[in-house]
Motif scaffolding. Structure first.
Motif, PDB file in Angstrom:
ATOM      1  N   ALA A 140       0.845  -1.199   0.000  1.00  0.00           N
ATOM      2  CA  ALA A 140       0.000   0.000   0.000  1.00  0.00           C
ATOM      3  C   ALA A 140       0.882   1.250   0.000  1.00  0.00           C
ATOM      4  CB  ALA A 140      -0.939  -0.008   1.202  1.00  0.00           C
ATOM      5  N   TYR A 141       1.919   1.235   0.811  1.00  0.00           N
ATOM      6  CA  TYR A 141       2.865   2.358   0.857  1.00  0.00           C
ATOM      7  C   TYR A 141       3.581   2.503  -0.484  1.00  0.00           C
ATOM      8  CZ  TYR A 141       6.995   5.038   2.115  1.00  0.00           C
ATOM      9  OH  TYR A 141       8.003   5.964   2.142  1.00  0.00           O
ATOM     10  N   ALA A 142       4.060   1.390  -1.025  1.00  0.00           N
ATOM     11  CA  ALA A 142       4.790   1.423  -2.305  1.00  0.00           C
ATOM     12  C   ALA A 142       3.889   1.885  -3.449  1.00  0.00           C
ATOM     13  CB  ALA A 142       5.374   0.041  -2.604  1.00  0.00           C
ATOM     14  N   THR A 143       2.628   1.478  -3.415  1.00  0.00           N
ATOM     15  CA  THR A 143       1.685   1.912  -4.448  1.00  0.00           C
ATOM     16  C   THR A 143       1.465   3.416  -4.362  1.00  0.00           C
ATOM     17  OG1 THR A 143       0.586  -0.243  -4.400  1.00  0.00           O
ATOM     18  CG2 THR A 143      -0.653   1.592  -5.369  1.00  0.00           C
ATOM     19  N   THR A 144       1.311   3.912  -3.156  1.00  0.00           N
ATOM     20  CA  THR A 144       1.133   5.350  -2.950  1.00  0.00           C
ATOM     21  C   THR A 144       2.380   6.109  -3.396  1.00  0.00           C
ATOM     22  OG1 THR A 144      -0.330   4.878  -1.094  1.00  0.00           O
ATOM     23  CG2 THR A 144       0.528   7.118  -1.243  1.00  0.00           C
ATOM     24  N   LEU A 145       3.541   5.565  -3.090  1.00  0.00           N
ATOM     25  CA  LEU A 145       4.801   6.183  -3.517  1.00  0.00           C
ATOM     26  C   LEU A 145       4.917   6.166  -5.038  1.00  0.00           C
ATOM     27  CD1 LEU A 145       7.506   7.454  -2.723  1.00  0.00           C
ATOM     28  CD2 LEU A 145       8.425   5.127  -2.511  1.00  0.00           C
ATOM     29  N   ASN A 146       4.604   5.045  -5.664  1.00  0.00           N
ATOM     30  CA  ASN A 146       4.639   4.937  -7.125  1.00  0.00           C
ATOM     31  C   ASN A 146       3.688   5.959  -7.747  1.00  0.00           C
ATOM     32  OD1 ASN A 146       4.694   2.016  -9.339  1.00  0.00           O
ATOM     33  ND2 ASN A 146       4.508   4.142  -9.896  1.00  0.00           N
ATOM     34  N   TYR A 147       2.481   6.064  -7.200  1.00  0.00           N
ATOM     35  CA  TYR A 147       1.505   7.030  -7.712  1.00  0.00           C
ATOM     36  C   TYR A 147       2.042   8.459  -7.585  1.00  0.00           C
ATOM     37  CZ  TYR A 147      -2.490  10.118  -7.962  1.00  0.00           C
ATOM     38  OH  TYR A 147      -3.316  11.155  -8.294  1.00  0.00           O
ATOM     39  N   SER A 148       2.599   8.776  -6.431  1.00  0.00           N
ATOM     40  CA  SER A 148       3.118  10.133  -6.202  1.00  0.00           C
ATOM     41  C   SER A 148       4.264  10.454  -7.153  1.00  0.00           C
ATOM     42  CB  SER A 148       3.572  10.288  -4.751  1.00  0.00           C
ATOM     43  OG  SER A 148       2.474  10.132  -3.888  1.00  0.00           O
ATOM     44  N   ILE A 149       5.149   9.498  -7.371  1.00  0.00           N
ATOM     45  CA  ILE A 149       6.270   9.713  -8.296  1.00  0.00           C
ATOM     46  C   ILE A 149       5.739   9.885  -9.717  1.00  0.00           C
ATOM     47  CG2 ILE A 149       8.326   8.648  -9.318  1.00  0.00           C
ATOM     48  CD1 ILE A 149       8.888   7.445  -6.519  1.00  0.00           C
ATOM     49  N   TRP A 150       4.756   9.075 -10.093  1.00  0.00           N
ATOM     50  CA  TRP A 150       4.150   9.215 -11.420  1.00  0.00           C
ATOM     51  C   TRP A 150       3.529  10.600 -11.576  1.00  0.00           C
ATOM     52  CZ3 TRP A 150      -1.160   9.810 -12.422  1.00  0.00           C
ATOM     53  CH2 TRP A 150      -1.477   9.869 -13.789  1.00  0.00           C
ATOM     54  N   LYS A 151       2.779  11.027 -10.567  1.00  0.00           N
ATOM     55  CA  LYS A 151       2.101  12.326 -10.637  1.00  0.00           C
ATOM     56  C   LYS A 151       3.119  13.469 -10.752  1.00  0.00           C
ATOM     57  CE  LYS A 151      -1.782  14.660  -8.579  1.00  0.00           C
ATOM     58  NZ  LYS A 151      -2.747  14.764  -9.634  1.00  0.00           N
ATOM     59  N   LEU A 152       4.201  13.381 -10.006  1.00  0.00           N
ATOM     60  CA  LEU A 152       5.223  14.424 -10.040  1.00  0.00           C
ATOM     61  C   LEU A 152       6.003  14.454 -11.359  1.00  0.00           C
ATOM     62  CD1 LEU A 152       6.647  14.052  -6.410  1.00  0.00           C
ATOM     63  CD2 LEU A 152       5.392  16.023  -7.312  1.00  0.00           C
ATOM     64  N   ASN A 153       6.041  13.305 -12.054  1.00  0.00           N
ATOM     65  CA  ASN A 153       6.870  13.203 -13.260  1.00  0.00           C
ATOM     66  C   ASN A 153       6.065  12.890 -14.521  1.00  0.00           C
ATOM     67  OD1 ASN A 153       9.842  13.193 -12.194  1.00  0.00           O
ATOM     68  ND2 ASN A 153       8.652  11.943 -10.780  1.00  0.00           N
ATOM     69  N   LYS A 154       4.730  12.958 -14.453  1.00  0.00           N
ATOM     70  CA  LYS A 154       3.902  12.488 -15.580  1.00  0.00           C
ATOM     71  C   LYS A 154       4.056  13.325 -16.833  1.00  0.00           C
ATOM     72  CE  LYS A 154      -0.315  14.807 -14.221  1.00  0.00           C
ATOM     73  NZ  LYS A 154      -1.678  14.661 -13.779  1.00  0.00           N
ATOM     74  N   ASP A 155       4.563  14.526 -16.733  1.00  0.00           N
ATOM     75  CA  ASP A 155       4.756  15.347 -17.926  1.00  0.00           C
ATOM     76  C   ASP A 155       5.965  14.913 -18.746  1.00  0.00           C
ATOM     77  OD1 ASP A 155       2.496  16.821 -17.351  1.00  0.00           O
ATOM     78  OD2 ASP A 155       3.617  18.311 -16.187  1.00  0.00           O
ATOM     79  N   ASP A 156       6.825  14.085 -18.148  1.00  0.00           N
ATOM     80  CA  ASP A 156       7.948  13.507 -18.893  1.00  0.00           C
ATOM     81  C   ASP A 156       7.347  12.533 -19.911  1.00  0.00           C
ATOM     82  OD1 ASP A 156      10.206  12.270 -19.837  1.00  0.00           O
ATOM     83  OD2 ASP A 156      10.961  11.717 -17.866  1.00  0.00           O
ATOM     84  N   LYS A 157       7.734  12.623 -21.172  1.00  0.00           N
ATOM     85  CA  LYS A 157       7.159  11.823 -22.257  1.00  0.00           C
ATOM     86  C   LYS A 157       7.135  10.322 -21.957  1.00  0.00           C
ATOM     87  CE  LYS A 157       9.641  14.289 -25.443  1.00  0.00           C
ATOM     88  NZ  LYS A 157      10.453  14.268 -26.636  1.00  0.00           N
TER      89      LYS A 157
END
Length: 167
Positions: free
Chosen positions: A148-165
């Motif tokens: 659950a923690y890792a999923t939340t971390l993965n989501y947060s990293i994706w959200k912070l970097n989603k503009d990268d192609k």
């Protein structure tokens, strides 16, 4: 006397985790910018890198012990063991696949989708283990919490970097 079946059950998930990491390291070395994870945006609550090795060693070992309890209580690879041990094997392979997907191929969004499917598989596995042996089911709880923690971390990293192609 040493219970080699228990030792093997606890060792196996760790070997897969190490192999997954080695695969990822090989992939990173082939690519430019092998410091990718160090430079992408991460939330402030990202743990330091040194936490992951010990955390996964404990989690993999407890998962392996739980799988042994199910194996033992079902009388080996019997009909009653097929579902829980298949769920275990499936979610374990999915777990090992996440590391190269995220770290090796830098596919943060795809890794997130993968992680969400893994979460469901791990919950199903833990429930099936608990139906066979309550202690085995409980041994899976720290793993579910970490996922659950890792999923939340993965989501947060994706959200912070989603503009990268690439993500």
């Amino acid at each position: 006397m040493v219970n080699w079946s228990l030792v093997g059950a606890m060792f196996l998930p760790n070997v897969g985790g190490w192999m997954s990491t080695l695969t990822m390291i090989g992939q990173v070395k082939k690519q430019e910018g092998n410091a990718w994870y160090q430079v992408i945006k991460k939330p402030s609550w990202t743990p330091p890198n040194w936490v992951f090795g010990p955390a996964w060693t404990v989690l993999y070992t407890s998962m392996g012990a739980a799988s042994y309890m199910v194996y033992r209580d079902c009388g080996g690879f019997t009909e009653s063991a097929v579902l829980p041990l298949s769920l275990y094997g499936g979610q374990l392979v999915m777990n090992w696949m996440w590391t190269p997907l995220f770290f090796g191929y830098h596919r943060i969004g795809l890794a997130l989708v993968h992680m969400l499917v893994l979460d469901g598989a791990a919950v199903a596995c833990a429930r099936s283990f608990g139906a066979v042996n309550t202690t085995a089911g409980c041994l899976m709880l720290p793993y579910l919490a970490w996922l659950a923690y890792a999923t939340t971390l993965n989501y947060s990293i994706w959200k912070l970097n989603k503009d990268d192609k690439k993500n």
